[in-house]
Structures are given as C-alpha cells and as structure tokens.
Write a protein that holds these residues in place. Structure first.
Motif, PDB file in Angstrom:
ATOM      1  N   SER A  87      -9.412   5.527   0.992  1.00 33.45           N
ATOM      2  CA  SER A  87      -8.557   6.820   1.266  1.00 33.45           C
ATOM      3  C   SER A  87      -9.147   7.488   2.205  1.00 33.45           C
ATOM      4  O   SER A  87      -8.378   8.201   2.768  1.00 33.45           O
ATOM      5  CB  SER A  87      -8.423   7.239  -0.306  1.00 33.45           C
ATOM      6  N   HIS A 132      -1.243   6.849  -1.876  1.00 36.83           N
ATOM      7  CA  HIS A 132      -2.439   6.399  -1.716  1.00 36.83           C
ATOM      8  C   HIS A 132      -2.820   5.827  -3.245  1.00 36.83           C
ATOM      9  O   HIS A 132      -3.064   4.690  -3.509  1.00 36.83           O
ATOM     10  CB  HIS A 132      -3.799   7.298  -1.377  1.00 36.83           C
ATOM     11  N   ALA A 189      -2.538   0.873   2.085  1.00 40.57           N
ATOM     12  CA  ALA A 189      -1.749   1.610   3.051  1.00 40.57           C
ATOM     13  C   ALA A 189      -1.151   1.119   4.008  1.00 40.57           C
ATOM     14  O   ALA A 189      -0.448   1.938   4.862  1.00 40.57           O
ATOM     15  CB  ALA A 189      -2.984   2.523   3.776  1.00 40.57           C
TER      16      ALA A 189
END
Lengths: 100, 542
Positions: free
Chosen positions: A85, B248, B303
C-alpha cells in the motif's frame, strides 16, 4: 502435549502493563510530538499486540514450530498489506498520479 | 455394469444412518455438512441467477425500458454479492472440499467437526440477512462497496449488507483453518506430503488465502459501516480520511478471492484430467507448488484494479509487473494438464468434458487478464464489458465449470447413484455453447467502449447484446438440466459401484456412499499419488 499452566500473577502483571500502555497512549495524544506522534503511537500499539499474542494467546509457551510459522505468516501478510500500500502513498509525490 | 444388482439389505452409510431432521441440523459429519452447504449454495445460485436474468433482459434493448436505473443498480449489486460471497467462495471448498478433504487423506472427519457445523450456521445467518436485504429494498453500491458512495451517498441497506458479508466471512475462515489443521495433523499412515492428491494441495492453498485474506475485507467493510453510521474519518477526505484506502483494503482480499474461487476448480480438474487420461499428473510437484505460488503471488497484485483510480504511477508500475507473475504458475498448471492428456488413454465422460472446457475457457480468461494488467490497455478498457467478459471467463468458464466437473465426478460417491451420462454430456455441451455465446460478444462490446453498470446503451451495440442475452438463455437451460437429472438420479439412477472411474484416490477405496466413519479401518497408503497400477478394477462407467 500438556497445556502449559500460566499463573494468575502473570496475567495480572500483563493486564496492568496493557492498562499502563493505554494510559500512556491517551496521555501522549495530548502532547504534540510532530511527525513522531504516529511513530510513538504505533510503537506502543505494537508492544500491546505483542503482549497479547505472547501471553494471553499462549504463543510464548508454545514449543511447536508450526504455531510460530502461523504467527509469523500472519505478520508477514500484514507486512505485505502495509508495504505494497505504501508503494502508492509514499510515491505519489515523486512520479505523479497516473493521468494527471 | 448391468450385472451388478442392488444388494438386498442396504449397507449402512452416512445418508441412511439417521433420517431425522435433527440428525442433519446438528450433524458434525463433514459429509452431511457438505450436503447442507450444497443445498444452500444451490439456492443462492438461483437467487444470483435470477438477478443475472433481469440484467440480461434489460440489456436486450438499448433503451432502459424494463426497470429504472436504480432497480438495475440493485440487480447487478445483488448478482455480484450473492454470486461472489454466497456461491463462488464457498462453492467447491465448502461442498466438495468438506466432503473430500478428510476422505482423501484417510481421516474420519475434519479436525474440528463442531466448528465445521458452526461455519454452516454462520453462512446461513449471513445468507439469511442478505436475503432480508434483497427483499426489503436491496443495496445499490455494486458488490465492491466503493466509498464515498457506500459510506455517504447511497440510500440503501449498505450496513445490513456488509454485516451479512462480515458474518459469512467467518464461515470461510472456519472452513479454511479447519482444512489447514486437518491436512497437517490427520493424514493416514503413509500419506506423506508428496503423496497428497493435488486436490488437497489446492485446497491447502485456498485455505491459506481464506484465513489470511478474509479478516481484511471484514475490517474494510466494517470501517465503511462505521463511517456511514458514526461519521468516523476513515475514507472521507473531509474528515481526514483517504478514499483510495478503501480500495486498497477491499482488493487486498477481493483479488485473492478470485483464487479462492479458481484454485478449488483447479483441484477438481487435476483429479479429473488424471483419472480420465489414466495417467499420473505430469509434473506433480510443479502443479502442487504452483497452487502455493498462486496463493502467495495472488496477494501481491491487488492494485491492478485501481490503475485509473488515482494511485501513483510508480505503484501502478509495480502492480502491473507483479500481476504478470501470476500468469506463470497458472500457465504451469494448464501446460501440465495438457501434458497429462498427451498420449494418455483419454475418455470423454461428462466430468472430463467440463474439465476440458475449464482448461480452454480459463486460458482465455487468463490471457485477457494479461491485457488488463498492461497499463495502457487497461486505461482503454477499464470499467467496460471487456472486464466483465474477462472475469466471467475465469469465474463462470473456470470456477463454475470446475464445480460442475467435480459434482459429476464425485456424484456416485456422494449419492451412491450414477448420473445419466447422455444427459450429462448434453448439459455440458449446452453450458459450453451458452457460456461462449453470452460472454464472447462482451469482449467485443467492451473493446468498442460499452461501459459496465448502465441499463441503457447506444443502439449500435444492440446486436452484440442480443447475442449475449440469447447465450444467457441457453446457459440457463444448461444449468437447470443438471439440477433436474441429478435429482432424478437420486431415485432412478443406476446404483454406483465403489469406484466407477477406477480412480486412485482413497475416497474411491471405500463404499459408495461412504459409512459415517469413512473407512472401516484406517487406511495405510503404500502407493504414490495417481498410481493407476494400485487399482485393480477396470473402469466400468465411462
């Protein structure tokens, strides 16, 4: 394998430590440490999590390797979530956002 | 097989040991719990199928004339949520996996039989709540629950829907860790890791994803509910949140969830291809490790769902590259199944037809996935019907074909009866034709620019949409056929022998249907996986 017996005293000491850390978190949130605020808060949270996992969840007394594999895998996957992330959040400044 | 008469006194098995309803609802027998799941997910499949039917009917004409755009939004949301969370995720693991994991490793039950039953009740509770949502007005966010729409703007039952998914998630976690512990601790003597059927390896990999991924989506959806109810600033920038954080967290689970759906199908295909080629699976170790590799790599690619959502160019680059890596273990499996069939004694029984359909359709789904992993092409086809076609080739052409292959392959073991072979082949062909007619035109539609999630479209897209709806009608017939003839076979089907396919797994070395304790005595395994010289019988029903 016989269950490891943990004394009541150990539990109480760990519980007091957790409560003390909670007070510490709440107290520090009132002091502005700048960008260190998050670091300190996360560090305390990690210590609390470790106390729970090692003592309350009995991982400290577990001598079977497979238990440790499970625990480490869980953290490794959490690491994947955070690290990948962050490839987004940390790099938004230096390469720009796609399409902009 | 005609010479085998039904025994005068029926052997005691897991089905006839007790007929009371109570004995089913409180059972801890993994086989009965598998049946409970089979009935439940079949019901949910038809709920999701109803929504799909409404979508295809609406898209028959360019104008949005059958239902309002709001109703259409609810239809595709219900279709997505029900099919993903209440059918595909539990489809093979909770039914065939529940039934077969203990039997294949020579165990009497799963490691935690009561938790297994609890998992079904969790599923039923979640599914019941979801049905309540459907009947009281539905939810319109899409199955992805993207913020800020889900957290701020939608006026539908978002919180109830996410709670339903949260609860059903526990059933998945329970099943997952039950399988992991069972595979580690309850293998029969001689059943080493290198002798495990590939079905077990794939289910092990699936379980790892279930246990490590499901909590993340549960928390992501909980945070949506908290922001919606209490305005906590998690995702809303006005409150200091980040909307991409939801994507996410959501895709961290929901991309690997695709592998929860496809790995168990690959598990079935490995068994079926080997059995109907009468050959050991080519490159056993490579196929086994490919399952684990898919489970791990599957967590590194999420992603690629967010390339145009505003993630950084660098992150897009990293995730694009990582996405290509997943193709490697998937391709290893496909090539190894082909190599297994090469010079094998291939027979085209119904399960094999489905398995071959899987291989072809999964390959098309996988290859178009590579298109979508390419940054430039993804910008063009993102949120179009190209994506819809791609993932239906994986989830329906792949996962559902594998599920049907497995249901037919193990039907004799589960029910003690043979399904009618001719009808089986007709249904398999109908599904294959209907599927391709439904979804191939959608690749073209998407490439031409038709976006997903709209109930009206420009008239020039009508021909392809009519083809797609016609295909869906054929597909619907293909799905109803097995439902009819499998139920018919319960009463009128031929009595199944213990090992109708002359397969090698331990589950075939015990009566059909099996006794409650699976094996009269604990089996000792002295042969390698897929060693056809270890079964003396000649296949009788092929």
């Amino acid at each position: 394998m016989a269950e490891h017996v943990v004394s009541r005293k150990t539990y109480i000491v760990v519980w007091i430590a957790l409560m003390a850390l909670m007070v510490l978190t709440a107290g520090l949130s009132r002091i502005d440490l700048g960008e260190w605020s998050t670091v300190v808060a996360m560090a305390i949270a990690v210590i609390k999590a470790l106390l729970v996992i090692l003592f309350f969840m009995h991982v400290r007394y577990e001598d079977q390797k497979i238990t440790w594999v499970v625990v480490i895998a869980g953290f490794f996957w959490l690491g994947i979530l955070l690290a990948l992330s962050m490839t987004d959040y940390l790099s938004r400044g230096y390469l720009g956002v796609a399409g902009h | 097989m005609a010479t085998i008469a039904a025994p005068a006194v029926e052997r005691e098995n897991y089905l006839n040991t007790d007929f009371r309803v109570r004995s089913w609802l409180l059972t801890t027998d993994h086989k009965r719990i598998g049946i409970l799941y089979l009935l439940s997910i079949t019901a949910m499949f038809f709920v999701g199928g109803f929504a799909a039917t409404m979508i295809r009917l609406e898209l028959l004409t360019p104008a949005g004339d059958l239902m309002s755009s709001d109703t259409y939004n609810k239809m595709f949301t219900i279709h997505g949520i029900v099919m993903v969370f209440f059918f595909l995720i539990p489809s093979i693991p909770a039914t065939l996996g529940n039934f077969l994991v203990p039997m294949m490793i020579g165990a009497r039950d799963l490691a935690f039989p009561k938790i297994n039953l609890a998992s079904w009740y969790m599923y039923i509770t979640g599914a019941g709540l979801m049905m309540y949502v459907v009947l009281t007005g539905g939810v319109d966010t899409g199955w992805t629950f993207y913020v800020p729409f889900s957290s701020t703007y939608s006026n539908t039952h978002v919180i109830a829907a996410v709670v339903a998914i949260f609860i059903a998630g526990f059933s998945s976690i329970f099943t997952g860790f039950n399988f992991i512990v069972t595979i580690h601790r309850m293998r029969a003597p001689g059943m080493t890791w290198s002798r495990l059927p590939l079905f077990i390896w794939s289910h092990y990999a699936t379980s790892v994803i279930m246990v490590l991924g499901t909590p993340v989506v549960a928390i992501a959806l909980t945070l949506v509910a908290l922001e919606r109810a209490f305005h906590m600033g998690i995702f809303d920038p006005r409150l200091g949140g980040d909307p991409l954080l939801f994507q996410h967290l959501f895709w961290f689970y929901s991309h690997p969830a695709v592998y929860i759906m496809i790995l168990p199908s690959m598990a079935v295909v490995s068994e079926v291809v080997s059995t109907f080629s009468r050959k050991r699976v080519f490159g056993y170790a490579a196929v086994a490790l490919a399952s684990i590799a898919i489970a791990v790599l599957g967590f590194l690619v999420w992603a690629h769902h967010m390339f145009v959502a505003g993630i950084s160019a660098y992150a897009a680059l990293v995730f694009s590259l990582l996405s290509y890596f997943v193709a490697v273990p998937s391709a290893i499996k496909v090539f190894n199944w082909m190599a297994t069939m090469y010079k094998g004694s291939v027979s085209l029984a119904t399960p094999m037809l489905y398995a071959m359909g899987f291989i072809g359709l999964f390959t098309m789904g996988g290859m178009t996935g590579l298109y979508l992993a390419a940054l430039g092409i993804d910008v063009h086809v993102h949120d179009t019907y190209f994506v819809i076609a791609h993932f239906h080739y994986i989830m329906v052409g792949g996962a559902v074909m594998g599920y049907l292959a497995g249901i037919h392959f193990w039907w004799p073991k589960i029910s003690g009866r043979m399904y009618p072979e001719a009808w089986g082949k007709i249904a398999a062909a109908t599904i294959f034709i209907g599927f391709n007619l439904t979804f191939f035109p959608q690749f073209v539609l998407g490439y031409l620019g038709m976006p997903r999630r709209y109930h009206a479209y420009p008239p020039e897209f009508q021909v392809l949409n009519v083809m797609s709806t016609a295909g869906a009608s054929i597909l619907a017939v293909g799905y109803v056929l097995p439902l009819i003839y499998l139920l018919w076979s319960l009463r009128y089907g031929e009595v199944a022998p213990d090992n109708p396919w002359a397969a090698t797994g331990l589950e075939w070395r015990t009566p059909s249907p099996p006794p409650t304790e699976n094996f009269p005595e604990t089996p000792v395994v002295t042969w390698e996986a897929y060693d056809y010289s270890s079964v003396a019988e000649v296949p009788v029903a092929r």
